[in-house]
Design a protein around this motif. Structure first.
Motif, PDB file in Angstrom:
ATOM      1  N   ASP A  80       5.858   7.745   3.030  1.00  0.00           N
ATOM      2  CA  ASP A  80       4.496   7.212   2.476  1.00  0.00           C
ATOM      3  C   ASP A  80       3.566   7.109   3.501  1.00  0.00           C
ATOM      4  O   ASP A  80       3.793   7.431   4.855  1.00  0.00           O
ATOM      5  N   VAL A  81       2.200   6.768   3.446  1.00  0.00           N
ATOM      6  CA  VAL A  81       1.291   6.572   4.464  1.00  0.00           C
ATOM      7  C   VAL A  81       1.531   5.460   5.207  1.00  0.00           C
ATOM      8  O   VAL A  81       1.739   4.233   4.855  1.00  0.00           O
ATOM      9  N   ASN A  82       1.264   5.713   6.660  1.00  0.00           N
ATOM     10  CA  ASN A  82       1.110   4.555   7.565  1.00  0.00           C
ATOM     11  C   ASN A  82       2.349   3.717   7.641  1.00  0.00           C
ATOM     12  O   ASN A  82       2.407   2.447   7.685  1.00  0.00           O
ATOM     13  N   LEU A  97      -5.234   1.488   5.091  1.00  0.00           N
ATOM     14  CA  LEU A  97      -4.800   2.383   4.334  1.00  0.00           C
ATOM     15  C   LEU A  97      -6.034   3.086   3.808  1.00  0.00           C
ATOM     16  O   LEU A  97      -6.046   4.351   3.219  1.00  0.00           O
ATOM     17  N   ASP A 100      -6.990   5.924   6.111  1.00  0.00           N
ATOM     18  CA  ASP A 100      -6.130   7.256   6.293  1.00  0.00           C
ATOM     19  C   ASP A 100      -5.506   7.716   4.920  1.00  0.00           C
ATOM     20  O   ASP A 100      -4.885   8.731   5.071  1.00  0.00           O
ATOM     21  N   THR A 101      -6.120   7.302   3.663  1.00  0.00           N
ATOM     22  CA  THR A 101      -5.939   8.050   2.631  1.00  0.00           C
ATOM     23  C   THR A 101      -7.203   8.849   2.267  1.00  0.00           C
ATOM     24  O   THR A 101      -7.318   9.309   1.108  1.00  0.00           O
ATOM     25  N   PRO A 105      -6.536   5.302  -1.756  1.00  0.00           N
ATOM     26  CA  PRO A 105      -5.458   4.618  -1.336  1.00  0.00           C
ATOM     27  C   PRO A 105      -4.247   4.740  -2.641  1.00  0.00           C
ATOM     28  O   PRO A 105      -3.119   4.560  -2.354  1.00  0.00           O
ATOM     29  N   ARG A 107      -3.084   7.488  -3.437  1.00  0.00           N
ATOM     30  CA  ARG A 107      -2.056   8.125  -3.042  1.00  0.00           C
ATOM     31  C   ARG A 107      -0.887   7.787  -2.549  1.00  0.00           C
ATOM     32  O   ARG A 107       0.126   8.300  -2.313  1.00  0.00           O
ATOM     33  N   SER A 108      -0.930   6.333  -2.078  1.00  0.00           N
ATOM     34  CA  SER A 108       0.080   5.781  -1.550  1.00  0.00           C
ATOM     35  C   SER A 108       0.881   5.106  -2.631  1.00  0.00           C
ATOM     36  O   SER A 108       0.480   4.264  -3.390  1.00  0.00           O
ATOM     37  N   ARG A 110       3.392   2.943  -2.020  1.00  0.00           N
ATOM     38  CA  ARG A 110       3.179   1.400  -1.793  1.00  0.00           C
ATOM     39  C   ARG A 110       2.207   0.668  -2.464  1.00  0.00           C
ATOM     40  O   ARG A 110       2.260  -0.297  -3.071  1.00  0.00           O
ATOM     41  N   TRP A 111       1.037   1.379  -2.388  1.00  0.00           N
ATOM     42  CA  TRP A 111      -0.291   0.751  -2.974  1.00  0.00           C
ATOM     43  C   TRP A 111      -0.104   0.790  -4.607  1.00  0.00           C
ATOM     44  O   TRP A 111      -0.387  -0.187  -4.975  1.00  0.00           O
TER      45      TRP A 111
END
Length: 227
Positions: A80-82, A97, A100-101, A105, A107-108, A110-111
């Protein structure tokens, strides 16, 4: 980033580091100082093993314990991101987030699957606290949908004190370990089943479990789930 704002934050945290207090006091006070500088609804400051990056202790504001297994899964099993293991290598070990997306967000994973549906939060800022080139702690703070997201200035502000907090956590951890030396009444052993629940534990293991925020019969605390 306002120079005066950054200077105030540096002074407050430097005072905490110089006080040489125990880990619990330093962590809670640092989280409080950061919360006033970068307001958030929910947050977690954690200590980490500098050799592996695994979480060793958590200090939470508003975050539930029953989702720790999901937190660990998204951190250690999902690309995932970050992720914290990636942030530790950045020149400025802070990630937002939304930024960086590229403003997407969703795209994550986790989000999509954790932050919004289970935490009710839409904005996330993360940081790793380094000392001597290794990560000694981390931070994750959140804001709900409808609130303003974390700004690049706020990320820079946290980044400006990341090494200071890392040094403080390192010193507090070393001091706490030294004071605990020899206090155990025996080996701290915990046997965990395939269902991530405790099967057996020694008396010293029960004491250590309590120090991590857990108890026999309850969900394992995040440091143990991470392992």
């Amino acid at each position: 980033m306002s120079a005066a704002r950054a200077e105030r934050l540096q002074r407050s945290l430097s005072s905490l580091v110089r006080s040489g207090g125990p880990l619990d006091s330093f962590a809670w006070d640092a989280l409080d100082v950061l919360g006033r500088a970068v307001p958030h609804d929910l947050g977690c400051l954690a200590t980490t093993d500098p050799a592996t990056g695994l979480v060793t202790r958590t200090f939470k504001v508003g975050l539930p314990d029953h989702l720790d297994s999901e937190v660990a899964r998204f951190e250690y099993e999902v690309d995932d991101v970050n992720l914290f293991r990636d942030l530790v290598h950045r020149p400025c070990p802070v990630g937002v987030l939304d930024v960086d997306t590229g403003g997407r967000p969703e795209r994550s994973a986790r989000w999509r699957e954790l932050l919004v549906p289970q935490f009710g939060q839409a904005h996330e800022l993360r940081s790793v606290f380094r000392s001597g080139g290794a990560g000694w702690g981390l931070l994750a703070v959140f804001r709900p949908s409808g609130a303003a997201g974390f700004s690049p200035d706020e990320a820079a502000l946290v980044g400006s004190v990341a090494t200071l907090i890392g040094s403080g956590l390192r010193a507090a951890l070393v001091a706490s370990t030294a004071s605990d030396a020899g206090s155990s009444t025996g080996p701290a052993v915990l046997v965990v089943g395939a269902d991530d629940r405790l099967a057996q534990l020694t008396a010293a293991g029960e004491r250590r479990l309590a120090e991590l925020g857990g108890a026999p019969g309850s969900v394992l605390p995040l440091p143990l789930l991470s392992v």
